[in-house]
Design an enzyme around this catalytic site. Structure first.
Site, mmCIF file in Angstrom:
data_model
loop_
_atom_site.group_PDB
_atom_site.id
_atom_site.type_symbol
_atom_site.label_atom_id
_atom_site.label_comp_id
_atom_site.label_asym_id
_atom_site.label_seq_id
_atom_site.Cartn_x
_atom_site.Cartn_y
_atom_site.Cartn_z
ATOM 1 N N GLY A 144 -3.558 10.364 5.413
ATOM 2 C CA GLY A 144 -3.285 9.987 4.031
ATOM 3 C C GLY A 144 -3.384 8.495 3.795
ATOM 4 O O GLY A 144 -3.567 7.701 4.731
ATOM 5 N N VAL A 165 -1.097 6.245 2.932
ATOM 6 C CA VAL A 165 -0.056 5.448 3.591
ATOM 7 C C VAL A 165 -0.232 5.497 5.105
ATOM 8 O O VAL A 165 -0.075 4.474 5.784
ATOM 9 C CB VAL A 165 1.340 5.928 3.173
ATOM 10 N N SER A 219 -6.771 18.683 8.933
ATOM 11 C CA SER A 219 -7.320 17.356 9.251
ATOM 12 C C SER A 219 -7.407 17.100 10.749
ATOM 13 O O SER A 219 -7.908 16.051 11.166
ATOM 14 C CB SER A 219 -6.465 16.267 8.597
ATOM 15 N N ARG A 278 16.681 9.984 1.648
ATOM 16 C CA ARG A 278 17.087 8.659 1.165
ATOM 17 C C ARG A 278 18.533 8.572 0.698
ATOM 18 O O ARG A 278 19.203 7.564 0.936
ATOM 19 C CB ARG A 278 16.158 8.213 0.020
ATOM 20 N N CYS A 308 8.536 3.069 -3.360
ATOM 21 C CA CYS A 308 7.707 1.869 -3.452
ATOM 22 C C CYS A 308 8.159 0.921 -4.565
ATOM 23 O O CYS A 308 8.244 -0.296 -4.367
ATOM 24 C CB CYS A 308 6.245 2.256 -3.652
ATOM 25 N N GLN A 348 2.739 1.451 -12.529
ATOM 26 C CA GLN A 348 2.460 1.864 -11.164
ATOM 27 C C GLN A 348 1.029 2.374 -10.990
ATOM 28 O O GLN A 348 0.538 3.179 -11.778
ATOM 29 C CB GLN A 348 3.472 2.926 -10.721
ATOM 30 N N GLY A 362 -0.269 5.268 -5.645
ATOM 31 C CA GLY A 362 1.056 5.800 -5.353
ATOM 32 C C GLY A 362 1.074 7.312 -5.294
ATOM 33 O O GLY A 362 1.987 7.912 -4.717
ATOM 34 N N ARG A 375 2.583 5.245 -15.214
ATOM 35 C CA ARG A 375 1.374 5.227 -14.382
ATOM 36 C C ARG A 375 0.251 4.566 -15.179
ATOM 37 O O ARG A 375 0.001 4.932 -16.337
ATOM 38 C CB ARG A 375 0.966 6.644 -14.004
ATOM 39 N N HIS A 398 1.751 -2.194 -7.610
ATOM 40 C CA HIS A 398 2.649 -1.859 -8.710
ATOM 41 C C HIS A 398 3.163 -3.147 -9.365
ATOM 42 O O HIS A 398 3.430 -4.144 -8.675
ATOM 43 C CB HIS A 398 3.860 -1.076 -8.209
ATOM 44 N N ASN A 400 1.721 -1.581 -3.309
ATOM 45 C CA ASN A 400 2.575 -0.411 -3.078
ATOM 46 C C ASN A 400 2.279 0.308 -1.771
ATOM 47 O O ASN A 400 3.151 0.977 -1.212
ATOM 48 C CB ASN A 400 2.447 0.579 -4.237
#
Length: 342
Positions: free
Chosen positions: A11, A13, A39, A98, A129, A156, A160, A237, A244, A319
């Site tokens: 991906g 990130v 993948s 989180r 982010c 953003q 993202g 967005r 961002h 970001n």
């Protein structure tokens, strides 16, 4: 030397994590690239060679000290306990953990002291982010002036949402420029994103705010360790590929001049003040792309706040780097530096 696994390596990130590990010369023993079965088998360049991605499985985290996760919340919920049971510390880039009380939510420049000891569950959460770049700027201000209230508007980028979102915006843009507007591909966003702005990121909640907006509310309070801060965000967005931007109105308990705020932020770690309106000099997404710093400008006193306790400012950061991959790698670096991981 430390063995590291990246879950979600294919991906946006995950790819950025690989770049940053290489750029920062992280002391790697072995790097495992973990993906979905779809993948698996793809090869990715790293330090002058190709590494083949493996489908994640029950044995993937054996002999791994640090696991960097960025493959989606449900994936993290499934594999994080398996990774920690194998002895790895998981740095998770999703929202899965989180707000768990026993999981530290860390921006190293702000609350890196939480990395002094191994987390109880073996999991460290990477914040959202848009939250990361904001709290970097807010932390020194909160310590000096104490923040009472934040009014936030984010702008953003589509990255993202991932690589497929970038592809969708680019395809829409090309079709529109060629006059083909009837059958635009609209899958990643609820509406056309090319040449448009969407005041909608993630799903709406019962209070009218989106999940993205509520992340900013809750994560800001947790990272700054102050539940009294009032936060009201609108997350938007925009058709920008990367980086961002945020407009922040801050109300403090104490008076704060724009000059003093500017001087204070100039000393903040990994924050760069770009603020010379006479020369049209202020943070821009195109300048922040690929950079590790968080940029702040348009610093000014809030003219609607007559008692001098209000400040407006503008924050921009990449970001995919500070907002995700870089922050995760910085956490890993801190774990090594502090001896939490050996």
């Amino acid at each position: 030397m430390i063995n590291v696994a990246i879950l979600g390596a294919s991906g946006a990130v995950g790819q950025e994590m690989m770049k940053i590990l290489e750029q920062r010369q992280f002391p790697l023993g072995k790097l495992k690239l973990l993906t979905s079965p779809r993948s698996a088998g793809r090869k990715f360049p790293f330090r002058g060679r190709l590494i083949e991605a493996e489908a994640v499985n029950e044995k993937s985290f054996d002999d791994v000290q640090i696991a960097l996760f960025s493959a989606g919340g449900s994936i993290s919920e499934k594999w994080a306990p398996i990774a920690t049971k194998a002895g790895a510390i998981v740095v998770d880039n999703t929202s899965a953990f989180r707000m768990d009380a026993d999981v530290p939510l860390v921006v190293p420049e702000v609350n890196g002291d939480l990395l002094d000891k191994k987390p109880a569950r073996g999991i460290i959460a990477n914040p959202n982010c848009s939250t990361i770049q904001m709290v970097q700027v807010l932390d020194p201000l909160h310590k000096k002036y104490k923040i009472k209230r934040l009014v936030i508007a984010t702008y953003q980028s589509v990255s993202g949402k991932g690589l497929s979102a970038i592809d969708e915006m680019m395809e829409q843009s090309q079709m529109i420029l060629e006059g083909e507007t009837d059958d635009l591909p609209i899958e990643e966003f609820p509406h056309q994103i090319a040449f448009n702005i969407l005041p909608h990121i993630d799903v709406f909640t019962d209070n009218g705010y989106t999940k993205e907006e509520m992340k900013m509310v809750n994560e800001t309070r947790k990272i700054l360790r102050d539940d009294s801060i009032r936060v009201t965000p609108t997350c938007v967005r925009v058709p920008v590929i990367r980086a961002h931007s945020e407009a922040i109105n801050i109300e403090f308990e104490k008076k704060a001049s724009a000059e003093d705020v500017r001087a204070l932020l100039a000393k903040a770690e990994n924050v760069v003040v770009v603020d010379d309106p006479a020369k049209n000099d202020y943070p821009l997404a195109i300048y922040a792309e690929g950079r590790d710093e968080t940029f702040v400008g348009r610093i000014r006193n809030d003219i609607s706040n007559p008692d001098g306790t209000g400040i407006d400012l503008w924050i921009v950061s990449d970001n995919l780097r500070k907002g995700a991959a870089l922050n995760a790698v910085q956490i890993a670096e801190a774990l090594l530096r502090k001896g939490t991981v050996k």
